[in-house]
Design a protein around this motif. Structure first.
Motif, mmCIF file in Angstrom:
data_model
loop_
_atom_site.group_PDB
_atom_site.id
_atom_site.type_symbol
_atom_site.label_atom_id
_atom_site.label_comp_id
_atom_site.label_asym_id
_atom_site.label_seq_id
_atom_site.Cartn_x
_atom_site.Cartn_y
_atom_site.Cartn_z
ATOM 1 N N ARG A 269 0.849 -1.189 0.000
ATOM 2 C CA ARG A 269 0.000 0.000 0.000
ATOM 3 C C ARG A 269 0.890 1.247 0.000
ATOM 4 O O ARG A 269 1.180 1.830 1.031
ATOM 5 N N LYS A 270 1.297 1.650 -1.199
ATOM 6 C CA LYS A 270 2.228 2.763 -1.325
ATOM 7 C C LYS A 270 1.655 4.074 -0.795
ATOM 8 O O LYS A 270 2.386 4.952 -0.354
ATOM 9 N N GLU A 271 0.331 4.187 -0.840
ATOM 10 C CA GLU A 271 -0.272 5.439 -0.381
ATOM 11 C C GLU A 271 -0.059 5.659 1.108
ATOM 12 O O GLU A 271 -0.173 6.771 1.611
ATOM 13 N N TYR A 272 0.249 4.561 1.838
ATOM 14 C CA TYR A 272 0.512 4.703 3.266
ATOM 15 C C TYR A 272 1.836 5.429 3.529
ATOM 16 O O TYR A 272 2.088 5.906 4.624
ATOM 17 N N TYR A 273 2.700 5.482 2.518
ATOM 18 C CA TYR A 273 4.026 6.062 2.691
ATOM 19 C C TYR A 273 4.252 7.324 1.866
ATOM 20 O O TYR A 273 5.070 8.153 2.208
ATOM 21 N N SER A 274 3.521 7.468 0.763
ATOM 22 C CA SER A 274 3.771 8.590 -0.138
ATOM 23 C C SER A 274 3.377 9.934 0.467
ATOM 24 O O SER A 274 3.994 10.959 0.177
ATOM 25 N N ASN A 275 2.361 9.957 1.315
ATOM 26 C CA ASN A 275 1.907 11.219 1.905
ATOM 27 C C ASN A 275 1.917 11.183 3.432
ATOM 28 O O ASN A 275 1.144 11.874 4.078
ATOM 29 N N GLY A 276 2.778 10.357 3.999
ATOM 30 C CA GLY A 276 2.804 10.207 5.446
ATOM 31 C C GLY A 276 3.437 11.391 6.154
ATOM 32 O O GLY A 276 4.207 12.151 5.572
ATOM 33 N N ASP A 277 3.103 11.549 7.431
ATOM 34 C CA ASP A 277 3.716 12.607 8.234
ATOM 35 C C ASP A 277 4.228 12.096 9.583
ATOM 36 O O ASP A 277 4.712 12.862 10.404
ATOM 37 N N ILE A 278 4.121 10.772 9.808
ATOM 38 C CA ILE A 278 4.624 10.173 11.049
ATOM 39 C C ILE A 278 5.990 9.548 10.764
ATOM 40 O O ILE A 278 6.105 8.685 9.882
ATOM 41 N N PRO A 279 7.057 9.966 11.463
ATOM 42 C CA PRO A 279 8.377 9.380 11.206
ATOM 43 C C PRO A 279 8.375 7.862 11.351
ATOM 44 O O PRO A 279 7.811 7.316 12.303
ATOM 45 N N TRP A 280 8.967 7.185 10.365
ATOM 46 C CA TRP A 280 9.097 5.726 10.357
ATOM 47 C C TRP A 280 10.594 5.433 10.439
ATOM 48 O O TRP A 280 11.309 5.504 9.456
ATOM 49 N N VAL A 281 11.092 5.148 11.646
ATOM 50 C CA VAL A 281 12.525 5.071 11.917
ATOM 51 C C VAL A 281 13.075 3.694 11.546
ATOM 52 O O VAL A 281 12.489 2.667 11.884
ATOM 53 N N LYS A 282 14.220 3.696 10.860
ATOM 54 C CA LYS A 282 14.892 2.452 10.491
ATOM 55 C C LYS A 282 16.238 2.345 11.198
ATOM 56 O O LYS A 282 16.772 3.343 11.709
ATOM 57 N N THR A 283 16.798 1.135 11.226
ATOM 58 C CA THR A 283 18.024 0.886 12.005
ATOM 59 C C THR A 283 19.173 1.796 11.594
ATOM 60 O O THR A 283 19.974 2.203 12.428
ATOM 61 N N GLY A 284 19.291 2.105 10.305
ATOM 62 C CA GLY A 284 20.390 2.943 9.840
ATOM 63 C C GLY A 284 20.369 4.339 10.412
ATOM 64 O O GLY A 284 21.365 5.068 10.331
ATOM 65 N N GLU A 285 19.239 4.732 11.000
ATOM 66 C CA GLU A 285 19.112 6.069 11.565
ATOM 67 C C GLU A 285 19.401 6.103 13.064
ATOM 68 O O GLU A 285 19.311 7.150 13.697
#
Length: 438
Positions: A269-285
Motif C-alpha cells: 500500500r504505497k499510499e501509506y508512505y507517499s503522503n505520510g507525516d509520522i516518522p518511520w525510523v529504520k536501524t540505519g538512523e
C-alpha cells in the motif's frame, strides 16, 4: 547567442563553452604537462609473488590499499608499479575526484591500465602542494568539464592540459605549513573529543561500581558458573561475575519499562508512505542520537492498518540487526519503527530516569552484539533485550551521573564542531590564497 573561438575551445560542452571551468590566480598558471610526465613502463605479473593493489578514493580523499593478492589471482598480467609521490588518476572516477598522491606505504603497489601514473618534477612542484590543490574546486571543476559525451572516462592528455597556479617552491612550502597548522589543530580537537567519549564510559562504569568485562575469558580445565548468572548458553557467554555492579541493585529492562518490536511495513500500500507525516525510523538512523525526523514517513491510516505502534517522545529505540546493531537512540518526537528495532516505552521514571537508562544502554552496544544469535546476519530480539540487566542507583545519583555526562557531551560536541570548522577552513584558506576570486 554566444560565440567562441574554436581554436581556444578545448572541450566541446556547455560547461566549458560558458567558461565555468576557467580558473584565476595571482600566481602563474601552468599546465600540468610542465610539471608532470606520464610513466608508461609496465611489469609482467609473477604468479608466485604477492602484490599490493591500491585504489583511488573519490572526492579527493587519496590513495589507499585495496588488498594484497598472489599474482595468480590477477587476471591482467600487465600492470604498472607505483612510486612514492606519484600523481595517480583513475580513468573512470576522475570526474568525481578519483585522483591523489601515492603515499609511502604504497610504494611498488600495482594498478591496471585504467589508472594513469605521473612523475612529478619536484624541482618545480611539491607533491604535498599538488595533493592539497587537487582537493580544491579550482582544480576539480576542470576535471568535471572534460569531455562532451556520455563517456565519463578521461585520458592522460586531458590531465596534462589542466591548469594549476604555481608559486615558487618556498612559497608552496609556506602555504603548505599554514594548511597543516589548521589540520593539526583539527586533529588535536577530534582526538580530545575521542578521549572524552572514552572518559564517559570509564566514568559511568566507575560510578556504578562495574568492572569492565574482558572480550573473552580464557577458560582452562574445569570451570563452574552459577546458572543464575549465565546470560546465554555457550562457552563464550559464561559471564565473568565481576562484570556486575558492586554498588547498586540490577533490574531487568522489562521490570522498568514496556518493550516491543516495531511493526511490519505494508509495502503493498504505497499510499501509506507517499503522503505520510509520522516518522518511520529504520536501524540505519540509530546513531545514539535524539531522533526528530526520519527519511521515511507513514500515514496514520497506514499505522492503524499495520502491526506497528506509535511511540511517544522519549521512548528508546534499540537496533536489533544491521550495521547499527545494539545502538540506542531516543525519540525526540512521536514516531514508529519497523520490526528490526526494539522500543522501550512507558519507562518507570519513579525507578529510573529515561536519560540515565539511555546513557547506560549507549555504552552496552558491544555487550548486545555478544548476545546476538546467527552467524551470517547476527540478530537480537525483544526477549534478549527484555532480560538485559541494568544497575539502578537512587534517583539523585542518576541525576548526578546524567548531568556530568551531559556536560562532557556538550564539550565533545563543541570540539567536533571546532574540528570540522578548522578542517573546512584549512582548504578554504588554501584556496583563497591560491585561486583569485572571479
Amino acid at each position: 547567442m554566444k560565440f567562441s573561438n574554436f581554436k581556444i575551445l578545448k572541450f566541446w560542452d556547455y560547461y566549458s563553452f560558458n567558461n565555468k571551468s576557467e580558473i584565476y590566480s595571482n600566481y602563474p598558471l601552468v599546465e600540468l604537462s610542465d610539471v608532470l610526465t606520464q610513466r608508461k613502463d609496465s611489469i609482467k605479473i609473477d604468479d608466485t609473488k604477492l602484490y599490493k593493489r591500491c585504489r583511488v578514493k573519490v572526492r579527493g580523499q587519496g590513495i589507499v590499499l585495496r588488498d594484497e593478492v598472489l599474482g595468480k589471482e590477477i587476471k591482467t598480467k600487465k600492470q604498472y608499479l607505483c612510486k612514492e609521490d606519484d600523481f595517480l588518476v583513475a580513468e573512470i572516477d576522475a570526474k568525481v575526484g578519483g585522483y591523489g598522491i601515492v603515499p609511502k606505504e604504497l610504494i611498488n603497489a600495482i594498478v591496471s591500465s585504467h589508472y594513469f601514473l605521473f612523475d612529478i618534477d619536484e624541482d618545480k612542484l611539491n607533491p604535498e602542494y599538488l595533493s592539497i590543490l587537487t582537493k580544491c574546486e579550482g582544480f576539480s571543476k576542470q576535471v568535471k568539464a572534460t569531455g562532451s559525451t556520455n563517456y565519463a572516462a578521461i585520458r592522460p592528455s586531458h590531465v596534462l592540459e589542466y591548469l594549476i597556479p604555481l608559486p615558487r617552491l618556498k612559497e608552496q612550502e609556506k602555504i603548505i605549513n599554514q594548511y597543516n597548522k589548521r589540520i593539526a589543530l583539527s586533529e588535536k580537537q577530534i582526538n580530545k573529543a575521542i578521549q572524552l567519549e572514552i572518559e564517559i564510559e570509564n566514568y559511568l562504569f566507575e560510578a556504578l561500581g562495574i568492572k569492565k568485562a574482558v572480550d573473552k575469558i580464557n577458560i582452562k580445565g574445569l570451570h563452574l558458573v552459577s546458572l543464575s548468572q549465565l546470560e546465554k548458553w555457550g562457552i563464550d557467554f559464561i559471564e565473568d561475575i565481576s562484570n556486575k555492579s558492586t554498588l547498586f541493585d540490577e533490574y531487568k529492562i522489562n521490570e522498568i519499562s514496556q518493550i516491543s518490536s516495531g511493526g511490519t511495513p505494508l509495502r503493498s500500500r504505497k499510499e501509506y508512505y507517499s503522503n505520510g507525516d509520522i516518522p518511520w525510523v529504520k536501524t540505519g538512523e540509530l546513531e545514539n542520537e535524539i531522533i526528530y525526523d526520519s527519511e521515511e514517513k507513514i500515514t496514520i491510516e497506514g499505522l492503524n492498518n499495520s502491526s506497528a505502534k506509535l511511540y511517544e517522545k522519549d521512548s528508546l529505540i534499540i537496533a536489533m540487526y544491521g550495521a547499527t546493531i545494539g545502538k540506542t537512540a531516543k525519540l525526540g518526537v512521536s514516531a514508529s519503527t519497523n520490526q528490526a528495532c526494539a522500543v522501550l516505552f512507558n519507562i518507570d521514571n519513579d525507578v529510573v530516569l529515561t536519560d540515565f537508562l539511555w546513557e547506560y544502554l549507549q555504552i552496552q552496544k558491544d555487550s548486545f552484539k555478544k548476545l546476538a544469535y546467527g552467524s551470517a546476519q547476527p540478530n537480537l530480539n525483544a526477549g534478549i533485550i527484555s532480560n538485559y540487566k541494568v544497575p539502578i542507583p537512587p534517583i539523585d545519583k542518576q541525576k548526578e551521573i546524567t548531568n556530568h555526562i551531559l556536560n562532557l557531551k556538550n564539550k565533545i560536541k563543541d570540539l567536533k564542531t571546532q574540528s570540522e570548522k578548522n578542517r573546512n577552513l584549512s582548504i578554504t584558506e588554501f584556496e583563497n590564497e591560491i585561486f583569485k576570486p572571479v
